[in-house]
Design an enzyme around this catalytic site. Structure first.
Site, short mmCIF file in Angstrom:
data_model
loop_
_atom_site.label_atom_id
_atom_site.label_comp_id
_atom_site.label_asym_id
_atom_site.label_seq_id
_atom_site.Cartn_x
_atom_site.Cartn_y
_atom_site.Cartn_z
N THR A 38 0.83 -1.21 0.00
CA THR A 38 0.00 0.00 0.00
C THR A 38 0.87 1.26 0.00
O THR A 38 0.69 2.16 -0.83
CB THR A 38 -0.92 0.01 1.25
OG1 THR A 38 -1.69 -1.19 1.25
CG2 THR A 38 -1.84 1.21 1.26
N VAL A 39 1.80 1.34 0.93
CA VAL A 39 2.59 2.57 1.08
C VAL A 39 3.73 2.62 0.05
O VAL A 39 3.96 3.67 -0.58
CB VAL A 39 3.16 2.69 2.52
CG1 VAL A 39 3.91 4.00 2.68
CG2 VAL A 39 2.03 2.60 3.55
N GLU A 89 8.55 10.23 9.67
CA GLU A 89 7.32 11.04 9.75
C GLU A 89 6.06 10.20 9.51
O GLU A 89 5.02 10.42 10.13
CB GLU A 89 7.39 12.17 8.70
CG GLU A 89 6.24 13.14 8.76
CD GLU A 89 6.18 13.88 10.09
OE1 GLU A 89 7.05 14.71 10.34
OE2 GLU A 89 5.24 13.62 10.87
N VAL A 148 3.69 7.97 12.37
CA VAL A 148 2.63 8.43 13.29
C VAL A 148 1.65 9.32 12.56
O VAL A 148 2.04 10.35 11.97
CB VAL A 148 3.22 9.19 14.49
CG1 VAL A 148 2.11 9.61 15.45
CG2 VAL A 148 4.25 8.34 15.23
N GLY A 151 -0.14 9.04 9.82
CA GLY A 151 -0.15 9.08 8.35
C GLY A 151 0.40 10.35 7.76
O GLY A 151 1.59 10.66 7.90
N GLY A 210 -6.83 -0.46 2.57
CA GLY A 210 -5.39 -0.35 2.83
C GLY A 210 -5.06 0.41 4.10
O GLY A 210 -3.94 0.84 4.31
N ASP A 262 -1.26 -0.49 17.86
CA ASP A 262 -0.70 0.44 16.88
C ASP A 262 -0.73 1.87 17.45
O ASP A 262 0.25 2.61 17.33
CB ASP A 262 -1.51 0.35 15.58
CG ASP A 262 -1.02 1.32 14.53
OD1 ASP A 262 0.07 1.07 13.96
OD2 ASP A 262 -1.69 2.34 14.28
N LYS A 308 2.53 4.38 18.37
CA LYS A 308 2.64 5.78 17.92
C LYS A 308 2.75 6.71 19.12
O LYS A 308 3.52 7.66 19.11
CB LYS A 308 1.42 6.13 17.08
CG LYS A 308 1.39 5.38 15.74
CD LYS A 308 0.02 5.46 15.10
CE LYS A 308 0.00 4.82 13.72
NZ LYS A 308 -1.35 4.63 13.19
N GLY A 324 -3.59 5.00 4.79
CA GLY A 324 -3.83 4.92 3.35
C GLY A 324 -2.55 5.22 2.59
O GLY A 324 -1.65 5.90 3.10
P1 NDP Z 1 1.62 -3.94 2.90
O1 NDP Z 1 1.34 -5.23 3.57
O2 NDP Z 1 0.65 -3.40 1.96
O3 NDP Z 1 3.03 -4.03 2.14
C1 NDP Z 1 4.14 -4.69 2.71
C2 NDP Z 1 5.17 -4.88 1.62
O4 NDP Z 1 6.30 -5.51 2.19
C3 NDP Z 1 4.70 -5.77 0.46
O5 NDP Z 1 5.11 -5.22 -0.75
C4 NDP Z 1 5.41 -7.10 0.71
O6 NDP Z 1 5.73 -7.79 -0.46
C5 NDP Z 1 6.69 -6.61 1.37
N1 NDP Z 1 7.29 -7.65 2.17
C6 NDP Z 1 6.74 -8.37 3.17
N2 NDP Z 1 7.62 -9.23 3.68
C7 NDP Z 1 8.75 -9.08 2.96
C8 NDP Z 1 10.01 -9.70 2.98
N3 NDP Z 1 10.30 -10.68 3.84
N4 NDP Z 1 10.96 -9.28 2.11
C9 NDP Z 1 10.68 -8.29 1.23
N5 NDP Z 1 9.50 -7.65 1.16
C10 NDP Z 1 8.55 -8.06 2.01
O7 NDP Z 1 1.93 -2.91 4.08
P2 NDP Z 1 1.73 -1.33 4.07
O8 NDP Z 1 2.26 -0.75 2.83
O9 NDP Z 1 0.35 -1.02 4.49
O10 NDP Z 1 2.65 -0.93 5.31
C11 NDP Z 1 4.05 -0.84 5.19
C12 NDP Z 1 4.60 -0.17 6.46
O11 NDP Z 1 4.03 1.12 6.59
C13 NDP Z 1 4.26 -0.89 7.76
O12 NDP Z 1 5.31 -0.69 8.68
C14 NDP Z 1 3.01 -0.16 8.25
O13 NDP Z 1 2.84 -0.25 9.64
C15 NDP Z 1 3.37 1.25 7.84
N6 NDP Z 1 2.26 2.16 7.68
C16 NDP Z 1 1.18 1.81 6.91
C17 NDP Z 1 0.15 2.70 6.71
C18 NDP Z 1 -1.04 2.37 5.89
O14 NDP Z 1 -1.97 3.20 5.86
N7 NDP Z 1 -1.08 1.25 5.21
C19 NDP Z 1 0.18 4.03 7.34
C20 NDP Z 1 1.37 4.30 8.12
C21 NDP Z 1 2.36 3.39 8.27
P3 NDP Z 1 4.60 -8.39 -1.46
O15 NDP Z 1 3.87 -7.18 -1.98
O16 NDP Z 1 5.36 -9.07 -2.50
O17 NDP Z 1 3.75 -9.26 -0.61
N1 HSE Z 2 -3.11 0.78 10.48
C1 HSE Z 2 -2.74 2.14 10.72
C2 HSE Z 2 -3.99 2.94 10.99
C3 HSE Z 2 -2.02 2.70 9.53
O1 HSE Z 2 -5.08 2.47 10.70
O2 HSE Z 2 -3.89 4.05 11.53
C4 HSE Z 2 -1.48 4.09 9.76
O3 HSE Z 2 -0.45 4.09 10.70
#
Ligand code: NDP
Ligand code: HSE
Length: 440
Positions: free
Chosen positions: A14-15, A131, A134, A136, A189, A203, A207, A304
């Site tokens: 997602t990110v 940044e 915490v 988003g 997401g 979570d 934060k 998101g």
């Molecule tokens: P996702 O689950 O959407 O994406 C995780 C990614 O990491 C995927 O691309 C996955 O690969 C990859 N991955 C997982 N395991 C491995 C591995 N062993 N080696 C290499 N790549 C790996 O997570 P998000 O994008 O939602 O979140 C990412 C980070 O951002 C997390 O720390 C989350 O807490 C943080 N975050 C997320 C927010 C959100 O709104 N979603 C907001 C703020 C922070 P593949 O795609 O191939 O499965």
């Molecule tokens: N899962 C987290 C939330 C993502 O819903 O706030 C953003 O940190």
């Protein structure tokens, strides 16, 4: 042409995917503001073949995040995998150890290892930016670390989890079931890979621990956070809150108290008329109270892809411009150990819902127990059972009915003692519901 600032991104979910898109879309703007082109040069994720709507052929692909983190082909490693240990931690440590700047959105990792990682960054003369970890897209890290440097913070509170606020908002607005709202948050997401982190309050606790460190100049102490999630919040609590002039929010609160720093995450009743009650959906809000600025509130999207990647890209731009500094606002050796304020001494108002048999003396015995614990009640509400057929001529059904008490300010210890006594009287038939009230 100026030298390219080279980014390696680990995690294209997602990110990560949003970060790649924003870096593409804003390439000219970033080059102008950073004084050099900022380009993704290498990436990794779990599955190379997965369709992501991205053209990845332009980038080097490495199967191993640690190899990417230490690659000589990047200047800055961006960790968007997630998880407090495992490959995310190994890759971030490897990157810092290899003299790479690091950007991460990983609050779980930072809450547990943030102080050590910051020390590693300092030792290697590189920057660790987070940044996006915490709230988003809200720039609360920069605000606490830089914009409020001339302030002494007394307390902060906020809605720190988009998923929970989204669930509570939709349950209230549309009367939807908890599970349906969570499934939608996952589809959009917002939720963590394991949504227990969201709904269990962990979570938000991660934060809050990061914000507490920045606000009070203390080493991160995630273990000190009192954590309660939203799974026990029922539609009846949401309805009763409204009837009594409140709305339920999952809040994170950090506060200096005479006994130390109180850190707590729990469902909270806030007055319907308050600013924080108006924050609905995936939106987050953080209020900081400090001596010089008095009070500021930042509101914006809390989860998101794009909102979070916006913060990731801002960190990358800062590093490309040469803006750095201590990750937690002061050298790690200057971060103090926080005194933990015990939750039993928490002082405030309470909503207590006890389900009792609709029998003579039930409500009176509860009120009596609260009086014995020296707790003043602001209001007490008991509705008739909806099971009209079961009522006797006097209107009593004997069926379970909720008795809701709103207390004036008291202590956690007193409320727990009163509830224990009430449970012993034999009228209460379900686990009590206790929700703290923040009136301002
Ligand atoms: P996702 O689950 O959407 O994406 C995780 C990614 O990491 C995927 O691309 C996955 O690969 C990859 N991955 C997982 N395991 C491995 C591995 N062993 N080696 C290499 N790549 C790996 O997570 P998000 O994008 O939602 O979140 C990412 C980070 O951002 C997390 O720390 C989350 O807490 C943080 N975050 C997320 C927010 C959100 O709104 N979603 C907001 C703020 C922070 P593949 O795609 O191939 O499965
Ligand atoms: N899962 C987290 C939330 C993502 O819903 O706030 C953003 O940190």
């Amino acid at each position: 042409m100026a030298q390219v600032f080279r980014i390696g991104i680990a995690g294209l979910g997602t990110v990560g995917a949003s970060a790649v898109r924003i870096l593409d879309r804003q390439a000219d703007r970033l080059e102008a503001s950073c004084g050099q082109p900022v380009r993704v040069t290498a990436v990794t994720a779990r599955s190379r073949g997965k369709e992501r709507g991205l053209d990845l052929d332009r980038f080097a692909w490495l199967d191993d995040p640690v190899a990417l983190a230490t690659s000589t082909e990047i200047d800055c490693f961006v960790e968007l995998i997630g998880g407090e240990d495992g490959v995310a931690k190994a890759a971030v440590e490897a990157a810092l150890g290899a003299g790479k700047h690091v950007v991460t959105a990983n609050k779980a990792l930072l809450a547990r290892h943030g102080t050590k990682l910051a020390a590693l960054a300092e030792k290697n003369g590189v920057t660790l930016q987070f940044e996006a970890a915490v709230a988003g897209g809200i720039p609360i890290i920069k605000t606490l670390r830089e914009a409020l440097a001339g302030n002494e913070v007394s307390h902060l509170f906020g809605i720190l989890n988009g998923t929970c606020n989204y669930i509570l908002s939709r349950m209230e607005d549309e009367g939807l079931a908890f599970e349906a709202c969570l499934a939608e948050a996952q589809r959009l997401g917002y939720a963590e890979a394991d949504p227990t982190f969201d709904i269990g309050g962990f979570d938000s606790a991660h934060k809050l621990a990061i914000l507490t460190s920045l606000a009070f100049g203390t080493a991160i102490d995630a273990e000190a956070v009192h954590v309660e999630g939203i799974s026990s919040i029922s539609s009846i609590d949401i309805r009763m809150a409204r009837e009594l002039g409140y709305r339920i929010k999952l809040l994170g609160v950090a506060e200096r108290t005479p006994t130390g720093i109180e850190q707590r995450v729990h469902p909270t009743m806030v007055p319907l008329s308050s600013a924080i009650a108006q924050v609905m959906g995936v939106t987050n809000a953080v209020t900081v109270a400090a001596d010089a600025v008095r009070e500021i509130t930042l509101i914006g999207p809390g989860a998101g892809g794009d909102a979070t990647a916006s913060a990731v890209v801002a960190d990358i731009a800062d590093i490309a411009r040469g803006v750095g500094g201590a990750p937690f606002g002061r050298p790690t050796t200057a971060l103090r150990k926080a005194e933990r304020a015990p939750m039993q001494r928490h002082h405030g108002g309470y909503y207590v819902r006890l389900t009792v048999h609709d029998r003579p003396g039930a409500a009176a015995s509860i009120v009596n127990r609260f009086a014995q614990a020296d707790i003043s009640l602001e209001s007490i509400v008991q509705h008739r059972s909806e099971d009209a057929a079961a009522r006797d001529p006097a209107g009593r059904s004997g069926a379970p009915v909720p008795v809701v008490l709103i207390t004036y300010a008291t202590t956690e210890a007193a409320v727990r003692a009163a509830i224990d006594q009430a449970l012993g009287d034999g009228y209460v038939v379900e686990a009590p519901q206790v929700i703290r009230i923040e009136r301002e």
